[in-house]
Write a protein that holds these residues in place. Structure first.
Motif, PDB file in Angstrom:
ATOM      1  N   UNK A  65       0.423  -1.294  -0.079  1.00 20.60           N
ATOM      2  CA  UNK A  65      -0.140   0.245   0.152  1.00 20.60           C
ATOM      3  C   UNK A  65       0.844   0.984   0.018  1.00 20.60           C
ATOM      4  N   UNK A  66       1.327   1.531  -0.490  1.00 19.47           N
ATOM      5  CA  UNK A  66       1.811   2.803  -1.115  1.00 19.47           C
ATOM      6  C   UNK A  66       1.339   4.042  -1.169  1.00 19.47           C
ATOM      7  N   UNK A  67       0.553   4.333  -1.130  1.00 16.78           N
ATOM      8  CA  UNK A  67      -0.043   5.507  -0.840  1.00 16.78           C
ATOM      9  C   UNK A  67      -0.841   6.058   0.549  1.00 16.78           C
ATOM     10  N   UNK A  68      -0.033   6.197   1.311  1.00 16.12           N
ATOM     11  CA  UNK A  68      -0.403   6.601   2.606  1.00 16.12           C
ATOM     12  C   UNK A  68      -0.749   7.907   3.304  1.00 16.12           C
ATOM     13  N   UNK A  69      -1.765   8.438   3.581  1.00 13.38           N
ATOM     14  CA  UNK A  69      -2.122   9.033   4.243  1.00 13.38           C
ATOM     15  C   UNK A  69      -1.214  10.752   5.511  1.00 13.38           C
ATOM     16  N   UNK A  70      -0.524  11.523   5.037  1.00 10.90           N
ATOM     17  CA  UNK A  70       0.010  12.001   6.231  1.00 10.90           C
ATOM     18  C   UNK A  70      -0.253  12.634   7.327  1.00 10.90           C
ATOM     19  N   UNK A  71      -2.371  12.542   7.803  1.00 14.77           N
ATOM     20  CA  UNK A  71      -2.769  12.809   8.341  1.00 14.77           C
ATOM     21  C   UNK A  71      -3.212  12.693   9.436  1.00 14.77           C
ATOM     22  N   UNK A  72      -3.943  10.544   9.159  1.00 13.39           N
ATOM     23  CA  UNK A  72      -4.064   9.870   9.821  1.00 13.39           C
ATOM     24  C   UNK A  72      -3.729   8.101   9.447  1.00 13.39           C
ATOM     25  N   UNK A  73      -2.332   8.021   8.781  1.00 19.42           N
ATOM     26  CA  UNK A  73      -2.066   7.414   8.474  1.00 19.42           C
ATOM     27  C   UNK A  73      -2.507   6.104   7.352  1.00 19.42           C
ATOM     28  N   UNK A  74      -3.327   6.534   7.277  1.00 19.64           N
ATOM     29  CA  UNK A  74      -4.256   5.786   6.085  1.00 19.64           C
ATOM     30  C   UNK A  74      -3.663   5.230   5.284  1.00 19.64           C
ATOM     31  N   UNK A  75      -3.815   3.681   4.984  1.00 18.27           N
ATOM     32  CA  UNK A  75      -2.703   3.547   3.225  1.00 18.27           C
ATOM     33  C   UNK A  75      -4.355   2.858   2.714  1.00 18.27           C
ATOM     34  N   UNK A  76      -3.347   2.885   0.795  1.00 14.39           N
ATOM     35  CA  UNK A  76      -4.032   2.487   0.459  1.00 14.39           C
ATOM     36  C   UNK A  76      -3.341   1.964  -1.322  1.00 14.39           C
ATOM     37  N   UNK A  77      -3.182   1.010  -1.683  1.00 21.07           N
ATOM     38  CA  UNK A  77      -2.927   0.319  -2.543  1.00 21.07           C
ATOM     39  C   UNK A  77      -3.562   1.062  -4.360  1.00 21.07           C
ATOM     40  N   UNK A  78      -4.313   1.782  -3.633  1.00 19.89           N
ATOM     41  CA  UNK A  78      -4.936   2.460  -5.285  1.00 19.89           C
ATOM     42  C   UNK A  78      -4.495   3.759  -4.729  1.00 19.89           C
ATOM     43  N   UNK A  79      -4.527   4.605  -5.989  1.00 20.08           N
ATOM     44  CA  UNK A  79      -4.207   6.248  -6.029  1.00 20.08           C
ATOM     45  C   UNK A  79      -5.516   6.708  -5.871  1.00 20.08           C
ATOM     46  N   UNK A  80      -6.525   6.177  -6.913  1.00 14.83           N
ATOM     47  CA  UNK A  80      -8.004   7.059  -6.412  1.00 14.83           C
ATOM     48  C   UNK A  80      -8.353   7.161  -5.631  1.00 14.83           C
ATOM     49  N   UNK A  81      -8.609   5.396  -4.833  1.00 15.50           N
ATOM     50  CA  UNK A  81      -9.289   5.180  -3.253  1.00 15.50           C
ATOM     51  C   UNK A  81      -7.896   5.990  -2.313  1.00 15.50           C
ATOM     52  N   UNK A  82      -7.011   6.725  -2.275  1.00 20.14           N
ATOM     53  CA  UNK A  82      -6.509   6.997  -1.938  1.00 20.14           C
ATOM     54  C   UNK A  82      -6.572   8.935  -2.038  1.00 20.14           C
ATOM     55  N   UNK A  83      -6.755   9.309  -3.088  1.00 18.82           N
ATOM     56  CA  UNK A  83      -7.386  10.958  -3.184  1.00 18.82           C
ATOM     57  C   UNK A  83      -8.792  11.281  -2.939  1.00 18.82           C
ATOM     58  N   UNK A  84      -9.755   9.876  -2.753  1.00 19.49           N
ATOM     59  CA  UNK A  84     -11.202  10.709  -2.567  1.00 19.49           C
ATOM     60  C   UNK A  84     -11.032  10.297  -0.628  1.00 19.49           C
ATOM     61  N   UNK A  85     -10.011   9.645   0.390  1.00 21.66           N
ATOM     62  CA  UNK A  85      -9.269   9.631   1.282  1.00 21.66           C
ATOM     63  C   UNK A  85      -9.252  10.978   2.211  1.00 21.66           C
ATOM     64  N   UNK A  86      -8.164  11.748   0.901  1.00 15.72           N
ATOM     65  CA  UNK A  86      -7.419  12.677   1.140  1.00 15.72           C
ATOM     66  C   UNK A  86      -9.103  13.841   1.609  1.00 15.72           C
ATOM     67  N   UNK A  87      -9.955  13.344   0.648  1.00 12.98           N
ATOM     68  CA  UNK A  87     -10.948  14.645   0.852  1.00 12.98           C
ATOM     69  C   UNK A  87     -11.755  14.409   1.901  1.00 12.98           C
ATOM     70  N   UNK A  88     -11.662  14.078   2.985  1.00 16.49           N
ATOM     71  CA  UNK A  88     -12.040  13.192   3.909  1.00 16.49           C
ATOM     72  C   UNK A  88     -11.589  14.466   5.374  1.00 16.49           C
ATOM     73  N   UNK A  89      -9.929  14.718   5.000  1.00 18.24           N
ATOM     74  CA  UNK A  89      -9.558  15.744   5.949  1.00 18.24           C
ATOM     75  C   UNK A  89     -10.161  17.072   5.085  1.00 18.24           C
ATOM     76  N   UNK A  90      -9.668  17.424   3.846  1.00 14.79           N
ATOM     77  CA  UNK A  90      -9.856  18.702   3.142  1.00 14.79           C
ATOM     78  C   UNK A  90     -11.253  19.220   2.966  1.00 14.79           C
ATOM     79  N   UNK A  91     -12.005  18.299   2.752  1.00 15.35           N
ATOM     80  CA  UNK A  91     -13.677  19.187   3.131  1.00 15.35           C
ATOM     81  C   UNK A  91     -14.461  19.006   1.718  1.00 15.35           C
ATOM     82  N   UNK A  92     -13.287  18.574   0.678  1.00 13.77           N
ATOM     83  CA  UNK A  92     -13.441  18.970  -0.776  1.00 13.77           C
ATOM     84  C   UNK A  92     -14.463  17.865  -1.505  1.00 13.77           C
ATOM     85  N   UNK A  93     -15.982  18.725  -1.925  1.00 15.58           N
ATOM     86  CA  UNK A  93     -16.463  18.010  -2.628  1.00 15.58           C
ATOM     87  C   UNK A  93     -16.612  18.391  -4.219  1.00 15.58           C
TER      88      UNK A  93
END
Length: 318
Positions: free
Chosen positions: A11-39
């Protein structure tokens, strides 16, 4: 490459905010929006916005009414695949979510999560008005209505409205006459489960409510409340016609009928009518043959408690 990672676990894509990690970049991008609030995805029909395209697709179906996922067993259809998966379990009986503490199992993960909070004591949902907290969101929504006075559930027959759907379901039975709760011992049936629980105590003899002053015990909370007034000698209810006073309002209502002659309780079988519901209950036993009061000495049974009391004297005298 993404597929290979399902085997390697990488899982090379790791969130620097909470430590979440993902094998897919698309999942990682979606996760980051939980922090930024972007919709970035918005509905063209209403003002709804969300962080994922798949979520928007599901939302659009609330406008179109599209239900592409159907059950092969009963033909029921749904707008979301996850809802279909949960529905299928009503046919198979599958409950994959199991509590390791008490063995509780559930077909839905959300129900399981709520259940686990009964063990952990976690109450993540709190009221901004009074500080009340609870373990699930639906309970908080119901509580909020105690402040707002909102009653979104209304009866199409008489206009009655209430804050909870379950309350409306019970109310509707006053119109339909439905009595889904029935006694396994006798023919008694009722529209509310709490009423059945109380009734069953006439068979089991259970008396869970006890007086702290004397040894009196009874089957219902309301009976105990009435009894407690015998200790305080409080008689707040009085008759305007003759000055009669009593402990409880229901007793006063029955008394007033001795003046008015009103008999609001009638038998559906023979037309017999009376002033008190308890009298009708006893009368109905002449039709059903129910005899809930029995003698522990000889097995004698009867329909009225007073008859049992009289019978027990035959043993005492003997």
């Amino acid at each position: 490459m993404d597929h290979i990672r399902t085997h390697t676990g990488k899982k090379p894509h790791v969130c620097e905010v909470c430590g979440y990690s993902s094998s897919k970049k698309s999942n990682f991008v979606s996760h980051m929006r939980t922090h930024t609030g972007e919709k970035p995805y918005s509905c063209q029909v209403c003002e709804y916005t969300c962080s994922e395209k798949a979520t928007l697709v599901k939302h659009i179906r609330s406008h179109t009414g599209e239900k592409p996922h159907s059950c092969q067993v009963c033909g029921h259809s749904f707008s979301e695949k996850s809802t279909l998966v949960h529905h299928i379990r009503t046919h198979t009986g599958e409950k994959p979510h199991v509590c390791e503490v008490c063995g509780y199992s559930s077909s839905k993960k959300s129900n399981f999560v709520n259940h686990m909070r009964t063990h952990t004591g976690e109450k993540p949902y709190s009221c901004d008005v009074c500080g009340y907290s609870c373990s699930d969101k639906s309970t908080l929504v119901k509580h909020i209505r105690s402040h707002t006075g909102e009653k979104p559930h209304s009866c199409q027959v008489c206009g009655y409205s209430c804050s909870e759907k379950s309350t409306l379901v019970k109310h509707m039975r006053t119109h339909t006459g439905e009595k889904p709760h029935s006694c396994d011992v006798c023919v008694y049936s009722c529209s509310r489960k709490p009423d059945l629980v109380k009734h069953m105590r006439t068979h089991t003899g259970e008396k869970p409510y006890s007086c702290q002053v004397c040894d009196y015990a009874c089957a219902t909370k309301s009976q105990l409340a009435k009894h407690m007034k015998t200790h305080t000698e409080e008689k707040p209810y009085s008759c305007q016609l003759c000055g009669y006073v009593c402990f409880v309002k229901s007793t006063l209502l029955k008394h007033v009928r001795t003046h008015t002659g009103e008999k609001p309780h009638s038998c559906d079988v023979c037309g017999y009518s009376c002033s008190a519901k308890s009298t009708l209950v006893i009368h109905m036993r002449t039709h059903t043959g129910e005899r809930p009061y029995s003698c522990e000495v000889c097995g004698y049974s009867c329909s009225q408690k007073s008859n049992l009391v009289s019978h027990m004297r035959t043993h005492i005298l003997a």
